[in-house]
Design an enzyme around this catalytic site. Structure first.
Site, PDB file in Angstrom:
ATOM      1  N   THR A 295       0.892  -1.149   0.000  1.00 55.61           N
ATOM      2  CA  THR A 295       0.000   0.000   0.000  1.00 55.61           C
ATOM      3  C   THR A 295       0.927   1.194   0.000  1.00 55.61           C
ATOM      4  OG1 THR A 295      -1.669  -1.170   1.255  1.00 55.61           O
ATOM      5  CG2 THR A 295      -1.730   1.192   1.468  1.00 55.61           C
TER       6      THR A 295
ATOM      7  N   ASP B  13      -9.843  -8.358   1.281  1.00 51.21           N
ATOM      8  CA  ASP B  13     -10.042  -7.689   2.577  1.00 51.21           C
ATOM      9  C   ASP B  13     -11.417  -7.992   3.180  1.00 51.21           C
ATOM     10  OD1 ASP B  13      -7.563  -6.655   2.904  1.00 51.21           O
ATOM     11  OD2 ASP B  13      -8.059  -4.581   2.423  1.00 51.21           O
TER      12      ASP B  13
ATOM     13  N   SER C 279     -10.874  -2.055   6.153  1.00 48.41           N
ATOM     14  CA  SER C 279      -9.484  -1.690   5.887  1.00 48.41           C
ATOM     15  C   SER C 279      -8.759  -1.373   7.185  1.00 48.41           C
ATOM     16  CB  SER C 279      -9.469  -0.461   4.984  1.00 48.41           C
ATOM     17  OG  SER C 279      -8.157   0.033   4.836  1.00 48.41           O
TER      18      SER C 279
HETATM   19  O1  DON Z   1      -6.954  -1.744   3.291  1.00 56.57           O
HETATM   20  C1  DON Z   1      -6.177  -2.471   3.884  1.00 56.57           C
HETATM   21  O2  DON Z   1      -6.099  -2.503   5.076  1.00 56.57           O
HETATM   22  C2  DON Z   1      -5.230  -3.327   3.079  1.00 56.57           C
HETATM   23  N1  DON Z   1      -5.765  -3.586   1.783  1.00 56.57           N
HETATM   24  C3  DON Z   1      -3.923  -2.656   3.028  1.00 56.57           C
HETATM   25  C4  DON Z   1      -2.899  -3.524   2.407  1.00 56.57           C
HETATM   26  C5  DON Z   1      -1.571  -3.024   2.709  1.00 56.57           C
HETATM   27  O3  DON Z   1      -1.328  -2.153   3.479  1.00 56.57           O
HETATM   28  C6  DON Z   1      -0.508  -3.673   2.045  1.00 56.57           C
HETATM   29  N2  DON Z   1       0.741  -2.954   2.331  1.00 56.57           N
HETATM   30  N3  DON Z   1       1.745  -2.784   2.605  1.00 56.57           N
END
Ligand code: DON
Length: 581
Positions: A394, A436, A465
């Site tokens: 992310t 998710d 999330s």
């Molecule tokens: O929204 C969320 O919590 C996840 N899809 C985030 C994924 C994520 O942070 C991956 N990263 N490093």
């Protein structure tokens, strides 16, 4: 003890007087306390600042600020630029959250999280054997309806000052002309297995196996064309017309679920951020469908009055109290959090000080509480049902402008490079955000997080999330802007950095560099980032924690405003950039 450079201590060796000696001894004591290590100065600026995970995109934002754009303009331009220069997470095929606090004190939270397509069903990832399949992560069925373009357009229309096309233009140029691939990106691309399985991704990002070397240009002409349609027609240039038709046709021919109607009807959620107070600070953070704001506020709330901070930030005492607060939050998260449009999230009871005091009272000051003894804690009358889990790539960026407007954006494709599939002829990677959701309520997901009804799949619903864009105020002014990627470790990583600055007085650079820890109720481990003090790890093991090493706990980026000066921090172990003027 951390292997941090201690330059002030060396300076002490040049002492001449008794007073200097006393001062030196005091300094030595202070420096021996991990929380006060001053290893690295933050980057400082007077007018505006952008902190992003990729330097070219940070520079795009800085150029927007310097040419009269405000923080929202800069954030939109950075968002588009990252979609080109940081393809593992920057995106137009994914979604995220933008938290805005204007200089006049008004706040807004734009939820451009992906939503489940209309054809999605609750059991779409359950195989004939009754077990969860891998389709929520791999393949065309793993994508939710992308939200980033709509989110950026809403932000620009509501708060921006520059013409939309000007904000997309730098990204178009980077995509069309290409940009030199950094060693980090070259390494990341050549090691990304998911890109190799999709012919379009393999052609664009892996040059069919002739991997890009650092310094070579990555050109993305198809993405440049897609961005040009967005520049010309706004979000309609993505959700309708050529892009939408090609995207939906590719989905249909590969068994994916997203249709032209899904794209056309995508809506950005606009709501009030979650707010609270901690000591003299105002906390503004992400509401559901993020669990982030609830996490920050619950953890801070449970720590109040514990004296957890007497021994320094990476001391066994601080980690213990913070980890126990985290454990209790994650237990609640597992049951009560989901998309508020589909599930009645009991926000008020979860943040009620009396409830948090009750949770706090169950923390044994000397021992870890086994997770089996920690249940979601609200009385049954306060709630209806149950929850989630998640992944690891992310990106987050922060912007503060000269007027005092602040923006924190976290957006994602979920996994690194999403599901690894590039929309044919369109140049953008697809998300695998459907993972998710709780594919099977009650059964742990790939991260061991337990999911429930609150986060079950429903058409049009947003998956829960962990993304935690957060803004902190003091005396009515911006004090801190912070956020991170890192899957389920986002909320804990962000909260730790907040505490390191607010309670331990660390400068923002030292705070983001300090090795962090993570506890998420289940699986029952205390994750310690490499570099974490061994003595504290040993003490925590004795207290009953099962410690496990991890590379990182989020990748936190932050800006702190001190006496009118902007101070930016991005983790030294990584290749982000603080760009200020
Ligand atoms: O929204 C969320 O919590 C996840 N899809 C985030 C994924 C994520 O942070 C991956 N990263 N490093």
């Amino acid at each position: 003890m951390h292997l941090l450079e201690r330059r002030p201590l060396l300076d002490c060796l040049h002492m001449r007087s008794r007073a200097q000696l006393t001062l030196a001894v005091c300094l030595c004591v202070v420096l021996a306390w991990p929380g006060t290590l001053r290893a690295k100065e933050p980057v400082r600026a007077q007018h505006g600042m952008v902190v992003a995970q990729e330097p070219l995109a940070a520079d795009v934002g800085l150029a927007v600020l310097k040419t009269g754009g405000n923080a929202i303009d800069a954030a939109v331009a950075v968002g588009f630029a990252l979609a080109v220069t940081h393809p593992s997470a920057g995106n137009i095929g994914g979604g995220g959250f933008m938290l805005v606090r204007l200089a006049n004190g008004n706040t807004d939270f734009l939820d451009f999280r992906e939503c489940a397509p209309q054809k999605a069903t609750r059991d779409m990832y359950v195989g004939p054997d009754g077990k969860a399949t891998r389709d929520s992560i791999f393949g065309w069925r793993s994508s939710g309806v992308p939200g980033s373009v709509a989110g950026f357009e809403t932000a620009s229309k509501k708060f921006g000052s520059k013409p939309w096309a000007d904000l997309v233009a730098p990204a178009i140029k980077l995509a069309r002309d290409g940009f030199p691939v950094s060693p980090t990106l070259a390494d990341s691309l050549s090691n990304e297995k998911s890109l190799a399985t999709d012919p379009e991704s393999r052609r664009i990002f892996l040059r069919d196996g002739n991997f890009l070397k650092a310094g070579e240009d990555l050109k993305q002409p198809e993405l440049a064309n897609t961005l040009t349609r967005i520049a010309e027609s706004g979000s309609k240039g993505f959700y309708e017309g050529e892009t939408a038709q090609k995207f939906a046709a590719a989905m249909a021919s590969h068994g994916g679920l997203i249709t032209e109607a899904d794209l056309k009807t995508y809506k950005v959620g606009e709501q009030s951020p979650l707010t609270g107070e901690y000591k003299t600070f105002g906390i503004i953070s992400a509401p559901p469908p993020s669990a982030g704001g609830v996490g920050v506020l619950q953890i801070l709330g449970m720590l109040k009055g514990t004296g957890y901070d007497s021994d320094g930030p990476d001391s066994a005492k601080a980690v213990h109290f913070e980890a126990e607060a985290m454990r209790r939050f994650y237990a609640d998260r597992s049951e009560y959090l989901g998309d508020p449009d589909f599930y009645n999230v009991p926000l008020k009871p979860l943040l009620n000080p009396a409830y948090l005091a009750k949770r706090r009272s169950t923390i044994d000051p000397d021992h870890a509480t086994p997770s089996d003894l920690v249940e979601p804690g609200l009385p049954r009358t306060a709630v209806a049902h149950a929850f989630p889990y998640e992944s690891t790539e992310t990106t987050h960026f922060n912007v503060v402008d000269s007027q005092g407007n602040a923006v924190a954006v976290t957006y994602t494709l979920n996994n690194s490079y999403g599901n690894g599939i590039t929309a044919p002829g369109l140049g953008f990677l697809l998300n695998d955000e459907m993972d998710d959701f709780s594919s099977q309520p009650g059964v742990p997901n790939m991260f061991g997080l337990v999911g429930g009804e609150a986060n079950a799949i429903e058409p049009g619903k947003r998956p829960l999330s962990s993304m935690t864009p957060t803004i902190i105020t003091r005396a009515g002014k911006i004090f801190m802007v912070v956020g991170a990627p890192g899957g389920s470790r986002i909320t804990t990583g962000v909260t730790e950095v907040i505490l390191d600055v607010l309670d331990f007085g660390m400068n923002v650079q030292d705070a983001v560099d300090l090795p962090r820890f993570h506890e998420q109720w289940r699986p029952e481990f205390l994750y310690l980032q490499h570099g974490f003090p061994q003595s504290a790890a040993d003490a925590l093991t004795k207290m009953g924690y099962s410690v496990k090493p991890v590379d990182g706990v989020g990748r936190v980026e932050a800006i702190v405003v001190k006496d009118g000066t902007l101070e930016g921090g991005t983790e030294s172990r990584l290749n982000g950039k603080v760009a200020g003027y």
